[in-house]
Enzyme design. Sequence first.
Site, PDB file in Angstrom:
ATOM      1  N   ASP A   1     -13.974   3.087   9.905  1.00  0.00           N
ATOM      2  CA  ASP A   1     -15.183   2.660   8.658  1.00  0.00           C
ATOM      3  C   ASP A   1     -14.456   2.956   7.537  1.00  0.00           C
ATOM      4  O   ASP A   1     -13.269   2.751   7.256  1.00  0.00           O
ATOM      5  CB  ASP A   1     -16.365   3.773   9.117  1.00  0.00           C
ATOM      6  CG  ASP A   1     -17.830   2.662   8.954  1.00  0.00           C
ATOM      7  OD1 ASP A   1     -18.155   2.904   7.715  1.00  0.00           O
ATOM      8  OD2 ASP A   1     -18.213   2.244   9.835  1.00  0.00           O
TER       9      ASP A   1
ATOM     10  N   HIS B   1     -20.373   4.943   3.698  1.00  0.00           N
ATOM     11  CA  HIS B   1     -20.770   4.467   5.002  1.00  0.00           C
ATOM     12  C   HIS B   1     -20.202   5.110   6.079  1.00  0.00           C
ATOM     13  O   HIS B   1     -20.896   5.765   7.228  1.00  0.00           O
ATOM     14  CB  HIS B   1     -20.535   2.963   5.299  1.00  0.00           C
ATOM     15  CG  HIS B   1     -21.207   2.190   6.248  1.00  0.00           C
ATOM     16  ND1 HIS B   1     -20.501   2.169   7.659  1.00  0.00           N
ATOM     17  CD2 HIS B   1     -22.247   1.556   6.539  1.00  0.00           C
ATOM     18  CE1 HIS B   1     -21.351   1.362   8.329  1.00  0.00           C
ATOM     19  NE2 HIS B   1     -22.290   1.154   7.642  1.00  0.00           N
TER      20      HIS B   1
ATOM     21  N   SER C   1     -25.991   0.365  12.157  1.00  0.00           N
ATOM     22  CA  SER C   1     -24.828   1.177  12.363  1.00  0.00           C
ATOM     23  C   SER C   1     -25.090   2.656  12.499  1.00  0.00           C
ATOM     24  O   SER C   1     -24.756   3.270  13.260  1.00  0.00           O
ATOM     25  CB  SER C   1     -23.769   1.133  11.257  1.00  0.00           C
ATOM     26  OG  SER C   1     -24.431   1.389  10.143  1.00  0.00           O
TER      27      SER C   1
END
Length: 585
Positions: free
Chosen positions: A118, A186, A514
């Site tokens: 990520d 994120h 996610s």
Amino acid sequence: MASMTCKEKILSEDYMDLINYFILPEGSVQGNDDVFCYIPINERFLSIYYSRAVLPPLEVSSYFYRYIPRLYGLMDLFVPEALDRNFDPQPLIRSGISFVQKEPLNLTGRNVVLGFADTGIDYRNPVFRREDGSTRILAIWDQSVQTGTPPDGLIYGSEYTREQINEALQLDNPLELVPVTDDIGHGTAMASAAAGSALNGGIDFLGAAPDADIVVVKLKQAKQFLRDYYMTPPGVPAYGTNDIMLAVKYLSSFCIPFHRPAVICLGVGSSFGDHTGNSALSQYISTVGTQINQVVVVAGGNEGNSAHHFSGHIDGTGSVNVEIRVSEGTKGFLLEAWGSVPDFFSISVRSPGGEVIPPVSGRLGQSLEYTFVYEKTRIRLDYQPVEAETGKEVAVLRFENPTQGIWTVIVIREGGNGSGNFNMWLPIRQFINGTAEFLQPNPETTLTSPSFAQPPMAVTAYNSRNNSFYYNSGQGFGANGEIKPDLSAPGVDISVATGTIQGRTVVGTGTGTSLAAALTAGAAAQFMQWAVVEYNSPYAGGVSTRNYFLRGAARDAAYTYPSRQWGMGRLDMEGVFNWIAGIPP
């Protein structure tokens, strides 16, 4: 002039990243010459870096469709930079994760590796540290930093071990030794939801698997040549297939069968492909997910409400007009059209001003570039009549500087004795600089790639506070009727780590599939602790974990299962162990 090293080729804009389907002879090693170099991914795939000086422009007509890397974007719609809120355990409770964390099961992910590819991780945050202040992170591979030593066989980026991270945490400025950051947030949000430590006994923060070991790959941004091909807006995070596949290879290497199982979580996705699991990334994670003691969990994407999928049907040799509304200032976008075999189609395009591109047949794999007289738009249409992996017909339309208004793509069925069905997909919403939407969209079959891989678990999102399906979440099934998603998990207003204030974790909220995948990955780590670490089912892997989760899923009488939204139901870890124990729901 000295030859470039393979590392320099990997990083250079003068070299194109391609995915090559190739079976290496036994004993083959990394290749390197002036024109190209490669890194083996497994016995089937190569990540290859080829001089653009000897290659044609990146177009479907010049390459097989499958060789062109895709761009993948982040599958969260909202992760705040900093909101100081109280931790809310409700999603953990509703998914049964809290229940199995407690006595008598005590499933907290102990001796299980949770891996993330990520945007990086804020390794300094207390949610990734033990009570003594030491890190819970086994390793970080930062593909974007070239000052350190790369992992064995992976050539680029910098790897930082647990020992280095612990040493850095003793410094006033840990980034001097381990310069890994997560400016986007994120990756930190996902890792905290899946594996955040129990702060203040779980009152201040708690992840699904708070005792799991963590491994992170910070993906480097895709090269500009690939962003240009997809016309991705500047500044939008975008990641190439090659880097993601190599990240999965790295994460998979931390699995030690029968001793340290691994769960790999992917929170990135693409709306392109035939939506049946045939992309290179889908095929590769399918291979990883079938290996012993390894589980892969994939976010289902947030494209269900984006108006980016059209599903059409043509009887006989008729046609269908597919209308696309384009907003002012839209710089450009790609459109993929997939036809079912044995049918074959032609495509024509009409501009908002009424100019028409005559029908272009896919029968011979034609390509056409067209510039309108009264529009500034340029359209390139590339056909591949038999795409190598799927056998289907695919057309890629590339709109540059499209005029504001209603564009019409006219699909004509030339012949064949098939169903007459076809599908079109536009890019994920953040990859369009402006707006392009179908006027008659279909929210079904909007799960993003690699959601259709088997046996990895594809997860949609719902609001656990009122049991409503998250309206932006992608939906199934596959274009061939394949049953995906597998499950739905909480994905709305999930408590995540968003930063620190004076050494204390700042808790914010995030929304998107996610985070639903992150909670499911944490739950999978709980299950792998019970199955492998505690030796209740030592051969467990992706297939068995998924099937246990499907059997224990919470299902409502109001819905029919399998469901395009819910899969086989809502994630319910209490239900999983009740099923194992023979306790009726």
